[in-house]
Enzyme design. Structure first.
Site, PDB file in Angstrom:
ATOM      1  N   LYS A  66       0.829  -1.214   0.000  1.00  7.49           N
ATOM      2  CA  LYS A  66       0.000   0.000   0.000  1.00  7.49           C
ATOM      3  C   LYS A  66       0.861   1.262   0.000  1.00  7.49           C
ATOM      4  CE  LYS A  66      -2.565  -0.516   3.680  1.00  7.49           C
ATOM      5  NZ  LYS A  66      -2.103  -1.794   4.206  1.00  7.49           N
TER       6      LYS A  66
ATOM      7  N   ARG B 141      -9.625   1.794   9.015  1.00  2.00           N
ATOM      8  CA  ARG B 141      -9.275   0.422   9.380  1.00  2.00           C
ATOM      9  C   ARG B 141     -10.460  -0.261  10.076  1.00  2.00           C
ATOM     10  NH1 ARG B 141      -3.598   0.971   9.075  1.00  2.00           N
ATOM     11  NH2 ARG B 141      -2.331  -0.134  10.555  1.00  2.00           N
TER      12      ARG B 141
ATOM     13  N   ARG C 203      11.153  -5.280   5.458  1.00  2.00           N
ATOM     14  CA  ARG C 203      10.931  -3.919   4.964  1.00  2.00           C
ATOM     15  C   ARG C 203      11.886  -2.890   5.594  1.00  2.00           C
ATOM     16  NH1 ARG C 203       4.846  -2.061   5.078  1.00  2.00           N
ATOM     17  NH2 ARG C 203       5.060  -2.013   7.341  1.00  2.00           N
TER      18      ARG C 203
ATOM     19  N   ARG D 262      -0.152  -7.521  13.762  1.00  2.00           N
ATOM     20  CA  ARG D 262      -0.859  -6.588  12.889  1.00  2.00           C
ATOM     21  C   ARG D 262      -1.551  -7.320  11.750  1.00  2.00           C
ATOM     22  NH1 ARG D 262       4.127  -3.536  11.637  1.00  2.00           N
ATOM     23  NH2 ARG D 262       3.091  -2.085  10.247  1.00  2.00           N
TER      24      ARG D 262
ATOM     25  N   ARG E 294      11.417   0.102  10.757  1.00  2.00           N
ATOM     26  CA  ARG E 294      10.470   0.680  11.727  1.00  2.00           C
ATOM     27  C   ARG E 294      10.441  -0.187  12.978  1.00  2.00           C
ATOM     28  NH1 ARG E 294       4.977   0.921   8.320  1.00  2.00           N
ATOM     29  NH2 ARG E 294       5.708   2.044   6.526  1.00  2.00           N
TER      30      ARG E 294
HETATM   31  P1  AMP Z   1       0.746   1.221   9.548  1.00  2.00           P
HETATM   32  O1  AMP Z   1       1.954   1.991   9.174  1.00  2.00           O
HETATM   33  O2  AMP Z   1      -0.435   1.529   8.664  1.00  2.00           O
HETATM   34  O3  AMP Z   1       1.003  -0.242   9.633  1.00  2.00           O
HETATM   35  O4  AMP Z   1       0.325   1.711  11.002  1.00  2.00           O
HETATM   36  C1  AMP Z   1       1.195   1.565  12.097  1.00  2.00           C
HETATM   37  C2  AMP Z   1       0.394   1.556  13.390  1.00  2.00           C
HETATM   38  O5  AMP Z   1      -0.316   2.805  13.521  1.00  2.00           O
HETATM   39  C3  AMP Z   1      -0.682   0.486  13.478  1.00  2.00           C
HETATM   40  O6  AMP Z   1      -0.162  -0.740  13.921  1.00  2.00           O
HETATM   41  C4  AMP Z   1      -1.624   1.124  14.500  1.00  2.00           C
HETATM   42  O7  AMP Z   1      -1.114   1.026  15.810  1.00  2.00           O
HETATM   43  C5  AMP Z   1      -1.591   2.590  14.106  1.00  2.00           C
HETATM   44  N1  AMP Z   1      -2.623   2.895  13.077  1.00  2.00           N
HETATM   45  C6  AMP Z   1      -2.397   3.293  11.800  1.00  2.00           C
HETATM   46  N2  AMP Z   1      -3.552   3.531  11.154  1.00  2.00           N
HETATM   47  C7  AMP Z   1      -4.537   3.277  12.036  1.00  2.00           C
HETATM   48  C8  AMP Z   1      -5.962   3.319  11.964  1.00  2.00           C
HETATM   49  N3  AMP Z   1      -6.602   3.676  10.819  1.00  2.00           N
HETATM   50  N4  AMP Z   1      -6.652   3.008  13.084  1.00  2.00           N
HETATM   51  C9  AMP Z   1      -6.036   2.667  14.217  1.00  2.00           C
HETATM   52  N5  AMP Z   1      -4.699   2.573  14.355  1.00  2.00           N
HETATM   53  C10 AMP Z   1      -3.942   2.878  13.282  1.00  2.00           C
END
Ligand code: AMP
Length: 225
Positions: free
Chosen positions: A18, A93, A132, A177, A166
């Site tokens: 994504k 989400r 990654r 996740r 990260r």
């Molecule tokens: P990502 O980079 O999209 O994997 O997001 C990293 C972390 O940010 C996730 O594991 C969540 O803890 C938080 N996060 C990101 N987007 C959301 C969302 N739409 N709703 C809730 N938590 C989020």
């Protein structure tokens, strides 16, 4: 006639590409790349109780509460550069987040244009996340040790900055996740399917092929708009 704004909600498990595709689409379509994970990571520099709470939640791989998420992404979408549209990555989400997005866009006289779903197996996703690396200067420059390595190991191809992993990309947080995605976020596809917005894209293909499939689906949706 005023052209409709274009809001693209990219869906797919973490590791499906994504972030990579959103950065490419953002350049091709001249729309901002709005990533909830990125907005939360930016909060790292702030020393407030909310920023500390968000960091603690992210480290475990769990979701940040809906009210906080909706407020932070909503504020970002109200900025001037997003009035013509945006590429949304990582948001919504959950169903309350999707409903809040619909309400916000309706207030702006707009709506979601298309929901491309980058489809990828769970096991492949966990492997890709653990592989990654991102640029320490611009985290939208993303690499993958096996599928998209940088030309010089450990350095960004675009700005030569060192790459970093990260801290929420450890194998444990990644597995958490990915599992959470299939439990909590995948059902959101039904919400968008009912609105006829979902277009399935095979994410287990080379990056340029995924981009071509995405661009074709998006162009059709904009024309139908
Ligand atoms: P990502 O980079 O999209 O994997 O997001 C990293 C972390 O940010 C996730 O594991 C969540 O803890 C938080 N996060 C990101 N987007 C959301 C969302 N739409 N709703 C809730 N938590 C989020």
């Amino acid at each position: 006639m005023v052209a409709q704004a274009t809001y693209i909600v990219l869906m797919g498990v973490q590791g499906a590409g994504k972030g990579t595709q959103a950065a490419i689409l953002s350049r091709e379509l001249n729309l901002p790349h709005v990533t909830s994970g990125g907005l939360f990571r930016e909060m790292r520099t702030q020393d407030t109780p909310l920023a500390r709470e968000v960091q603690a939640i992210m480290k475990t791989g769990a979701l940040v509460p809906d009210d906080v998420t909706i407020r932070i992404v909503g504020d970002r979408l109200m900025k001037g550069d997003a009035v013509q549209g945006a590429i949304l990555d990582g948001f919504p989400r959950t169903r309350p987040q999707a409903e809040a997005l619909d309400a916000l866009l309706a207030k702006m006289g707009s709506k979601v244009t298309i929901v491309p779903f980058l489809n990828l197996d769970k096991e492949v996703a966990i492997r890709r996340i653990s592989d990654r690396w991102e640029c320490s200067q611009n985290p939208s420059h993303v690499y993958n040790q096996s599928t998209n390595p940088p030309q010089i190991p450990g350095r960004c191809d675009i700005d030569d900055a060192p790459l970093r992993q990260r801290d929420d990309d450890t194998p444990e947080a990644a597995a958490r996740r990915v599992n959470l995605y299939f439990e909590e976020t995948a059902p959101l596809l039904d919400y968008y399917r009912a609105k006829g917005l979902v277009r399935e894209i095979n994410a287990d293909q080379p990056i340029d092929k995924v981009t071509a499939d995405l661009m074709s689906a998006i162009t059709t949706a904009i024309q139908a708009g």
